[in-house]
Design an enzyme around this catalytic site. Structure first.
Site, short mmCIF file in Angstrom:
data_model
loop_
_atom_site.label_atom_id
_atom_site.label_comp_id
_atom_site.label_asym_id
_atom_site.label_seq_id
_atom_site.Cartn_x
_atom_site.Cartn_y
_atom_site.Cartn_z
N GLY A 239 0.78 -1.15 0.15
CA GLY A 239 0.06 0.03 -0.07
C GLY A 239 0.62 1.13 -0.06
N SER A 240 1.91 1.24 -0.58
CA SER A 240 2.86 2.37 -0.50
C SER A 240 2.21 3.51 -1.36
CB SER A 240 4.27 2.21 -0.98
OG SER A 240 4.40 1.80 -2.07
N MET B 105 -4.37 -7.12 -7.05
CA MET B 105 -3.49 -8.16 -7.53
C MET B 105 -4.81 -9.16 -8.13
SD MET B 105 -0.75 -7.50 -7.12
CE MET B 105 0.33 -8.68 -7.81
N ARG B 106 -5.90 -8.58 -8.68
CA ARG B 106 -6.75 -9.22 -9.33
C ARG B 106 -7.37 -8.67 -10.56
NH1 ARG B 106 -8.64 -13.32 -5.98
NH2 ARG B 106 -8.08 -12.77 -3.87
N ILE C 249 -10.29 -7.32 -12.90
CA ILE C 249 -11.61 -6.78 -12.65
C ILE C 249 -12.52 -7.33 -13.87
CG2 ILE C 249 -12.91 -4.71 -12.80
CD1 ILE C 249 -10.78 -4.61 -10.69
N ASN D 4 -5.40 2.17 -13.33
CA ASN D 4 -4.26 1.16 -12.62
C ASN D 4 -3.08 1.88 -12.88
OD1 ASN D 4 -3.31 -1.28 -11.64
ND2 ASN D 4 -2.90 -2.01 -13.56
N HIS E 120 0.88 0.65 -13.46
CA HIS E 120 2.08 -0.58 -13.64
C HIS E 120 3.47 -0.05 -13.60
CE1 HIS E 120 2.50 -4.50 -15.03
NE2 HIS E 120 3.30 -4.07 -15.89
#
Ligand code: GRF
Length: 201
Positions: free
Chosen positions: A11-12, A89-90, A92, A106, A108
């Protein structure tokens, strides 16, 4: 603008967004942190920041559709306008995408379309490419696909190790995500003013 952040791990990036809001650099509010892993460190960060957090996993539901319907209910209950994936990490599914198309972004850690997937930094490092970077994009049904909003490049030097590169990428992420979010918010505000003017003419 009211945001929900989805995260599964440290969660940084969530923290960087929350701090940008606290400093007045980002005109937003995190209405909800959603986490699919009950032991994730991001939940401790949310508690320390006094940001409402909810955690459950697909295993708690008979199907992924029902899992996402419960998330959707939370988003609507909290009047969330934009969903910000930050290490979620899923993939959608259609249930969330149908309601949040164009309102879900998102981050990346590579220059997409190069090196999608969960090991973006390591894959670029091991491929021996001269540069990599960070991408922020709208979410679609694919893995790290979807229209690109912003990218920032970084050179990989001969002195870099996977650890130094990882640190550099995260430093870029923590600056770029709040900056891009603020740009999206400003653009949306300007559009609303334009629409208002047009309706008065
Ligand atoms: C980040 O590198 C992000 O680009 C990727 O997952 C990582 C999450 O890190 N999608 P953190 O949980 O925000 O520290």
């Amino acid at each position: 603008m009211k945001l929900a952040v989805f995260a599964s791990g440290s969660g940084s990036n969530f923290q960087a967004i929350a701090e940008a809001i606290q400093k007045g650099q980002l005109e937003a509010e995190i209405g909800l942190l959603f986490c699919d892993k009950k032991t994730a460190y991001v939940l401790q960060r949310a508690a320390a920041l006094q940001i409402p957090a909810v955690t459950f996993s697909p295993k708690d539901f008979p199907s992924k559709v029902q899992y996402e319907q419960e998330i959707l209910r939370l988003l609507e209950e909290n009047e969330i306008e934009l969903v910000v994936l930050a290490g979620y990490m899923r993939i959608i599914g259609a249930t969330l995408l149908a309601r949040f198309a164009n309102r879900m972004i998102n981050i990346h850690p590579s220059l997409l379309p190069a090196f999608p997937g969960i090991h973006g930094i390591q894959d670029a490092f091991e491929a021996g490419v001269a540069e990599t970077g960070v991408t922020i994009h709208y979410v679609d049904a694919g893995v790290d696909t979807g229209p690109i909003i912003a990218q920032e490049k970084i050179n990989i030097t001969t002195e870099d190790t996977l650890a130094t590169l990882t640190e550099k990428i995260h430093t870029i992420e923590h600056r770029l995500y709040p900056t891009v979010l603020q740009k999206l918010i400003t653009t949306q505000k300007e559009r609303a003013i334009d629409d208002e003017k047009k309706s008065l003419n």
